[in-house]
Design a protein around this motif. Sequence first.
Motif, PDB file in Angstrom:
ATOM      1  N   ALA A  19       0.827  -1.211   0.000  1.00 46.42           N
ATOM      2  CA  ALA A  19       0.000   0.000   0.000  1.00 46.42           C
ATOM      3  C   ALA A  19       0.862   1.262   0.000  1.00 46.42           C
ATOM      4  N   ALA A  20       1.958   1.246   0.744  1.00 46.14           N
ATOM      5  CA  ALA A  20       2.852   2.412   0.779  1.00 46.14           C
ATOM      6  C   ALA A  20       3.518   2.619  -0.573  1.00 46.14           C
ATOM      7  N   LEU A  21       3.901   1.547  -1.254  1.00 45.32           N
ATOM      8  CA  LEU A  21       4.501   1.677  -2.585  1.00 45.32           C
ATOM      9  C   LEU A  21       3.489   2.249  -3.562  1.00 45.32           C
ATOM     10  N   TRP A  22       2.258   1.755  -3.513  1.00 45.65           N
ATOM     11  CA  TRP A  22       1.200   2.264  -4.389  1.00 45.65           C
ATOM     12  C   TRP A  22       0.987   3.761  -4.132  1.00 45.65           C
ATOM     13  N   ARG A  23       0.951   4.167  -2.863  1.00 41.61           N
ATOM     14  CA  ARG A  23       0.756   5.580  -2.525  1.00 41.61           C
ATOM     15  C   ARG A  23       1.889   6.440  -3.065  1.00 41.61           C
ATOM     16  N   ASN A  34       0.110   1.663 -11.368  1.00 43.24           N
ATOM     17  CA  ASN A  34      -0.475   0.338 -11.534  1.00 43.24           C
ATOM     18  C   ASN A  34      -1.548   0.145 -10.472  1.00 43.24           C
ATOM     19  N   SER A  35      -2.307  -0.935 -10.546  1.00 42.95           N
ATOM     20  CA  SER A  35      -3.335  -1.199  -9.545  1.00 42.95           C
ATOM     21  C   SER A  35      -2.681  -1.465  -8.190  1.00 42.95           C
ATOM     22  N   SER A  36      -3.422  -1.199  -7.123  1.00 40.52           N
ATOM     23  CA  SER A  36      -2.889  -1.486  -5.792  1.00 40.52           C
ATOM     24  C   SER A  36      -2.583  -2.974  -5.651  1.00 40.52           C
ATOM     25  N   TYR A  37      -3.379  -3.796  -6.291  1.00 39.74           N
ATOM     26  CA  TYR A  37      -3.158  -5.236  -6.276  1.00 39.74           C
ATOM     27  C   TYR A  37      -1.782  -5.586  -6.838  1.00 39.74           C
ATOM     28  N   SER A  38      -1.377  -4.900  -7.911  1.00 37.90           N
ATOM     29  CA  SER A  38      -0.086  -5.224  -8.522  1.00 37.90           C
ATOM     30  C   SER A  38       1.080  -4.913  -7.578  1.00 37.90           C
ATOM     31  N   GLY A  62      10.639   5.150   0.413  1.00 37.01           N
ATOM     32  CA  GLY A  62      11.154   5.092  -0.946  1.00 37.01           C
ATOM     33  C   GLY A  62      11.227   3.650  -1.384  1.00 37.01           C
ATOM     34  N   PHE A  63      11.229   3.447  -2.707  1.00 41.05           N
ATOM     35  CA  PHE A  63      11.316   2.081  -3.212  1.00 41.05           C
ATOM     36  C   PHE A  63      11.907   2.059  -4.604  1.00 41.05           C
ATOM     37  N   VAL A  64      12.451   0.908  -4.944  1.00 40.96           N
ATOM     38  CA  VAL A  64      12.809   0.567  -6.317  1.00 40.96           C
ATOM     39  C   VAL A  64      12.291  -0.845  -6.540  1.00 40.96           C
ATOM     40  N   TRP A  79      11.847  -1.392 -12.713  1.00 40.31           N
ATOM     41  CA  TRP A  79      10.478  -1.077 -13.121  1.00 40.31           C
ATOM     42  C   TRP A  79      10.088   0.328 -12.671  1.00 40.31           C
ATOM     43  N   GLN A  80      10.187   0.602 -11.397  1.00 41.64           N
ATOM     44  CA  GLN A  80       9.822   1.915 -10.869  1.00 41.64           C
ATOM     45  C   GLN A  80      10.741   2.300  -9.712  1.00 41.64           C
ATOM     46  N   VAL A  81      10.948   3.605  -9.572  1.00 38.92           N
ATOM     47  CA  VAL A  81      11.695   4.172  -8.449  1.00 38.92           C
ATOM     48  C   VAL A  81      10.908   5.369  -7.959  1.00 38.92           C
ATOM     49  N   ALA A  82      10.669   5.444  -6.658  1.00 40.28           N
ATOM     50  CA  ALA A  82       9.971   6.602  -6.088  1.00 40.28           C
ATOM     51  C   ALA A  82      10.445   6.830  -4.660  1.00 40.28           C
ATOM     52  N   VAL A  83      10.426   8.103  -4.276  1.00 45.17           N
ATOM     53  CA  VAL A  83      10.749   8.505  -2.907  1.00 45.17           C
ATOM     54  C   VAL A  83       9.633   9.429  -2.442  1.00 45.17           C
ATOM     55  N   ASP A  84       9.186   9.208  -1.210  1.00 42.05           N
ATOM     56  CA  ASP A  84       8.160  10.059  -0.620  1.00 42.05           C
ATOM     57  C   ASP A  84       8.627  11.511  -0.648  1.00 42.05           C
TER      58      ASP A  84
END
Length: 170
Positions: A19-23, A34-38, A62-64, A79-84
């Motif tokens: 959920a945190a990655l989706w947010r 992507n969907s929260s499910y993914s 943050g995530f990769v 695939w994806q990289v994001a930081v709050d």
Amino acid sequence: MTYAAADLLIDRPSVADGAALWRMARESGSLDLNSSYSYLLWCRDFAGTSAVVRADGGEPVGFVTGYVRPADPRTLLVWQVAVDASHRGRGLAAALLDGLTARLVAERAITAVEATVTPDNTASERLFTSYAARHGAEVRREVLFDAGLFPDGPHDPEVLYRIGPLSAPR
């Protein structure tokens, strides 16, 4: 790299982190959401090829996400990289990418990293070109998916960045 926060930990994601990655992806303003499910599935099935950075208290900030390409098992596709937003500007994306690839070089002997970047995403372009420089690697670019291939409306082309061969960070 400016990452130097003792209160942050780079770790493998768990399903509870989905959920945190989706947010973070939703709030990034630049990632295809992507969907929260993914994100839940990703944290279950690809935790070994992904990473999160956790703040004090354990919450991901943050995530990769990535996977090892089945046709090329020495290549990590990011695939994806994001930081709050509250943690940006501290070098966390670079630290995540360096930490994940160091782990996968040791565990799976990866020798290359791939990622796709849209032409207007200067932050990702900087992230991957600086990663290549730190690792003494060449960056090759080519359009992987032309804009016309996307069935869901206007989409910029996705340019493949292929970085390798990898060596120790400088």
